[in-house]
Structures are given as C-alpha cells and as structure tokens.
Design a protein around this motif. Sequence first.
Motif, PDB file in Angstrom:
ATOM      1  N   LEU A  91       0.854  -1.181   0.000  1.00 36.68           N
ATOM      2  CA  LEU A  91       0.000   0.000   0.000  1.00 36.68           C
ATOM      3  C   LEU A  91       0.892   1.235   0.000  1.00 36.68           C
ATOM      4  N   ILE A  92       0.650   2.156  -0.956  1.00 43.24           N
ATOM      5  CA  ILE A  92       1.534   3.312  -1.161  1.00 43.24           C
ATOM      6  C   ILE A  92       0.739   4.604  -1.063  1.00 43.24           C
ATOM      7  N   PHE A  93       1.326   5.607  -0.380  1.00 42.32           N
ATOM      8  CA  PHE A  93       0.801   6.974  -0.348  1.00 42.32           C
ATOM      9  C   PHE A  93       1.821   7.819  -1.111  1.00 42.32           C
ATOM     10  N   ASN A  94       1.473   8.205  -2.358  1.00 40.96           N
ATOM     11  CA  ASN A  94       2.478   8.879  -3.189  1.00 40.96           C
ATOM     12  C   ASN A  94       2.464  10.395  -2.972  1.00 40.96           C
ATOM     13  N   GLN A  95       3.376  11.095  -3.624  1.00 43.94           N
ATOM     14  CA  GLN A  95       3.534  12.548  -3.452  1.00 43.94           C
ATOM     15  C   GLN A  95       2.368  13.330  -4.030  1.00 43.94           C
ATOM     16  N   SER A  96       1.596  12.726  -4.897  1.00 38.82           N
ATOM     17  CA  SER A  96       0.439  13.409  -5.485  1.00 38.82           C
ATOM     18  C   SER A  96      -0.793  13.316  -4.587  1.00 38.82           C
ATOM     19  N   GLY A  97      -0.688  12.587  -3.502  1.00 37.17           N
ATOM     20  CA  GLY A  97      -1.800  12.507  -2.564  1.00 37.17           C
ATOM     21  C   GLY A  97      -2.708  11.321  -2.763  1.00 37.17           C
ATOM     22  N   GLN A  98      -2.320  10.383  -3.610  1.00 39.19           N
ATOM     23  CA  GLN A  98      -3.140   9.197  -3.831  1.00 39.19           C
ATOM     24  C   GLN A  98      -2.639   8.025  -2.987  1.00 39.19           C
ATOM     25  N   VAL A  99      -3.627   7.252  -2.499  1.00 38.67           N
ATOM     26  CA  VAL A  99      -3.319   6.024  -1.773  1.00 38.67           C
ATOM     27  C   VAL A  99      -3.810   4.870  -2.643  1.00 38.67           C
ATOM     28  N   TYR A 100      -2.908   3.904  -2.925  1.00 40.92           N
ATOM     29  CA  TYR A 100      -3.277   2.803  -3.811  1.00 40.92           C
ATOM     30  C   TYR A 100      -2.514   1.538  -3.437  1.00 40.92           C
ATOM     31  N   LEU A 101      -3.030   0.422  -3.943  1.00 39.57           N
ATOM     32  CA  LEU A 101      -2.447  -0.884  -3.689  1.00 39.57           C
ATOM     33  C   LEU A 101      -1.790  -1.391  -4.964  1.00 39.57           C
ATOM     34  N   THR A 102      -0.572  -1.927  -4.814  1.00 37.22           N
ATOM     35  CA  THR A 102       0.158  -2.425  -5.976  1.00 37.22           C
ATOM     36  C   THR A 102       0.475  -3.911  -5.813  1.00 37.22           C
ATOM     37  N   VAL A 112      -7.301   3.554  -3.621  1.00 35.48           N
ATOM     38  CA  VAL A 112      -8.065   3.703  -2.392  1.00 35.48           C
ATOM     39  C   VAL A 112      -8.614   5.128  -2.288  1.00 35.48           C
ATOM     40  N   THR A 113      -7.805   6.131  -2.597  1.00 37.71           N
ATOM     41  CA  THR A 113      -8.258   7.530  -2.680  1.00 37.71           C
ATOM     42  C   THR A 113      -7.996   8.032  -4.092  1.00 37.71           C
ATOM     43  N   LEU A 114      -8.863   8.923  -4.586  1.00 36.90           N
ATOM     44  CA  LEU A 114      -8.803   9.349  -5.982  1.00 36.90           C
ATOM     45  C   LEU A 114      -8.225  10.745  -6.175  1.00 36.90           C
ATOM     46  N   ASP A 115      -8.436  11.664  -5.222  1.00 33.13           N
ATOM     47  CA  ASP A 115      -8.036  13.053  -5.392  1.00 33.13           C
ATOM     48  C   ASP A 115      -6.514  13.200  -5.325  1.00 33.13           C
ATOM     49  N   PHE A 117      -3.249  16.076  -4.806  1.00 28.18           N
ATOM     50  CA  PHE A 117      -2.842  17.384  -4.300  1.00 28.18           C
ATOM     51  C   PHE A 117      -1.319  17.424  -4.266  1.00 28.18           C
ATOM     52  N   PRO A 118      -0.722  18.430  -4.869  1.00 28.30           N
ATOM     53  CA  PRO A 118       0.743  18.494  -4.892  1.00 28.30           C
ATOM     54  C   PRO A 118       1.298  18.702  -3.486  1.00 28.30           C
ATOM     55  N   THR A 119       2.371  17.996  -3.179  1.00 22.94           N
ATOM     56  CA  THR A 119       2.959  18.091  -1.840  1.00 22.94           C
ATOM     57  C   THR A 119       3.679  19.423  -1.620  1.00 22.94           C
ATOM     58  N   ASN A 120       4.008  20.155  -2.680  1.00 24.17           N
ATOM     59  CA  ASN A 120       4.678  21.449  -2.490  1.00 24.17           C
ATOM     60  C   ASN A 120       3.700  22.531  -2.029  1.00 24.17           C
ATOM     61  N   GLU A 121       2.406  22.265  -2.106  1.00 23.69           N
ATOM     62  CA  GLU A 121       1.402  23.235  -1.678  1.00 23.69           C
ATOM     63  C   GLU A 121       0.611  22.782  -0.447  1.00 23.69           C
ATOM     64  N   PHE A 122       0.612  21.486  -0.188  1.00 19.26           N
ATOM     65  CA  PHE A 122      -0.244  20.975   0.884  1.00 19.26           C
ATOM     66  C   PHE A 122       0.488  19.950   1.755  1.00 19.26           C
ATOM     67  N   TYR A 123       0.200  20.062   3.031  1.00 20.68           N
ATOM     68  CA  TYR A 123       0.497  18.947   3.922  1.00 20.68           C
ATOM     69  C   TYR A 123      -0.635  17.945   3.764  1.00 20.68           C
ATOM     70  N   GLN A 124      -0.308  16.675   3.879  1.00 20.39           N
ATOM     71  CA  GLN A 124      -1.327  15.652   3.654  1.00 20.39           C
ATOM     72  C   GLN A 124      -1.190  14.525   4.684  1.00 20.39           C
ATOM     73  N   ARG A 125      -2.297  13.916   4.963  1.00 22.31           N
ATOM     74  CA  ARG A 125      -2.305  12.727   5.820  1.00 22.31           C
ATOM     75  C   ARG A 125      -3.575  11.927   5.524  1.00 22.31           C
ATOM     76  N   ALA A 126      -3.459  10.637   5.634  1.00 22.89           N
ATOM     77  CA  ALA A 126      -4.596   9.724   5.522  1.00 22.89           C
ATOM     78  C   ALA A 126      -4.674   8.961   6.840  1.00 22.89           C
ATOM     79  N   ILE A 127      -5.843   8.906   7.418  1.00 22.62           N
ATOM     80  CA  ILE A 127      -5.986   8.384   8.782  1.00 22.62           C
ATOM     81  C   ILE A 127      -7.145   7.400   8.885  1.00 22.62           C
ATOM     82  N   LEU A 128      -6.918   6.366   9.647  1.00 20.48           N
ATOM     83  CA  LEU A 128      -7.999   5.460  10.021  1.00 20.48           C
ATOM     84  C   LEU A 128      -8.589   6.005  11.315  1.00 20.48           C
TER      85      LEU A 128
END
Length: 370
Positions: A91-102, A112-115, A117-128
């Motif tokens: 399971l990967i959380f990439n720099q573009s803000g997508q979470v996916y399974l490979t 897993v997530t579709l949207d 967001f560039p990491t140079n403009e936003f802090y990001q986190r995915a949480i259970l």
Amino acid sequence: MLDTGNFILVSQNYINLWETFSQPTDMMLPMQQLDQGTKVNARYPEMNYSTGKFHLKVGDDGNLAFYPTSDPWLASDTYWVSNTKDSGFRLIFNQSGQVYLTARNGTLLKLVTLDTFPTNEFYQRAILEYDGVFKQYVHPKGENSSSALVLGWSMVSSLIPPNICESIRQTTGSGACGFNSYCALGDNQRPRCHCPPGYTPLDSTNEMNGCREDFVPQSCDGSRPETDHCYFWRQRKLLQKEIPLSNGRMDPSEDGKALIKVRINNSTSKSTGDGNKNSTQIIIGSVLLSSSIFMNLLLLLITYLIYRSFQSRDSKLSRPVQINQATSMQTFTYQELQEATDELKGELGRGAFGTVYKGVLGSEDTNFVE
C-alpha cells in the motif's frame, strides 16, 4: 526526522535500524509504504491514542482489508476489502496525494483515494479514524497557496467505506458501535452512536463504547435473572435477539422495525420478589376457592340422594300391597283393621308386641279370622 515526517534511527554507517513509517499507528503520510503483514490501528476514542477496535492491514492473502476485531481476523469480519486476493502486496501513499495498492512488481491494482494534491502546496495525511472510517486530509502550506481551500485541515476524499453502519454485518459482535447501541450517519456522513430508549452511555467520553440498561433487569425469583429480548420485524418475519444487543444500526431504506423490551418503572429485585410472593398467594387462594366450591357441590349431591331415599321409603309404606298368593301374606290399612275388628272390640290378649284383637276379613274365597 525527514521532511516526509519519517523519524529514523540509523547506525554510524547510515543504515536504517528503525523508522516510524514501518511501525505506523493510525495514519499514513506521503511517501509511506506498507508491505504485506503491516497493520494500521485506529485510536481508542477521538482524544485517546490507545489502540482501538478498528484496523486495516495488507494481508498475506493479497487483500487490503478493514476489520473491527483483533488478530487473527476472519474474512467474514471485514467491512471493506480490496478484492485483490493473491495479488496485492504493497500500500503506497504517493507525493500526489493518492493512496493505492500495488502488486509485487509495482503494478497498480486498486485506488483507495482518488483526489490528487501536490505536496509542495499541501500537507497531507490519511488516517484510520477512531470510528473505523479511512479518510484523507490536506492543509495548505501557506496563505499564498493557490488552493481555494480554507486554512486548516480539510477532508478531501470519499469515506471508506461510505456507510460503515451498513458495512459491518458480522454474525456476532458489537457492530460499528458498542453493544446495546445503534449506528446512524451524521450530517458529515460520519457514523454516530446512539443509545435506544431506556439505555445510557457506558462511557460518557466515548460514544463508541456502547450503552447499558438504565433499569433493573427482569428476574424470575429475585436471584435468577430472566433473559431480556429485543424483537425485530423484517420482511414479514419476527426475529428475536438477546441481551446484549449487537450490530445495531438505523437506515431509512431498511424495511424493518425494532421492538426493545424496557421495564416501565425502575423497581428493585426486592419488589420483584414481593410480586412473585403475591402471585403465589393468588394461586393458593384460587386452589382453596375451587376446593370449597367442589365440596359444596358434593354436599348438595349427597343431601339430594338422602332426600330421594327417604321419599322412596315413605312412598312404599303408604302404598297398599296385594295378597301374595304364594305366601298368603297381605298388608292392611288401619281403617281396614278397624272394620274387621268392629272398632277394636274383640280383644284376645296382650303381649310384648302389643294387643291382639279378633276380627273377620272378607275374601272372595273364604273368611279369615285373626
């Protein structure tokens, strides 16, 4: 501490000995990867970071699964699954803000997530989240950000699962909420837990912890508890569930109705015992009354039979009997004897049984003298 948020312990030769990305708690950050067997644990309540009851895991079978029980988990316990059996690996959380399974070779299998967001403009986190829902948040890095999002953390992805209240359908277990409570989606599509009438929260600081009865349970004799029930009417069938209630949920689309047994007043076990005592007295009184009625009827029957017996004897004494030609025996009335003895004038003698008179009786064949 790297810019990605990964805290690493390294040796003098700059070899990674330990890192937080490989030991996640309840969230993922960009650039983080979870291999097979790695698990993310939701916190207990919202403000308590102890391990809660919801987990996600890249299983050894290749599926990314969300489940509400502790290890080892069963396939029937999952409330969301990637359906990538025998192929999912990372399971990967990439720099573009997508979470996916490979797959093991890096092929993308499941978003897993579709949207994005560039990491140079936003802090990001995915949480259970503590309520079992997986969500993605972003936060602008500065006031000059080109994003139209307001400052602060904002949810940007769809909830996984969209309706956890309906997704958890275990055969046994507490469901999305705790025992004796039910789950309903709030205005923000987050699950909310409620207590049915007659119940109060078990823990005022954690609504997910279930509810307890706000009344004294029923009992048969004050010491042995009687089982309480909840009845569900669904598809023209009446189903019964026992305490504690489990898997409670509210959904307007459901064609069903729940009837929960609740004591009318908060009486104690002692009063319940008195009630049983009164019931026993009522039963004893009923038996005595029935016995009394039976005895009265029996006495009436005996009296009637005695009356009939005396009436029959009197009838026989007053009825004249004709001569029995075989034995020459005949009975006479007092008037007949007076006529035969000429008003009792011919006395012959006296004995122990009375006075003997001489008389003449008329007959068709001959005259009898006595």
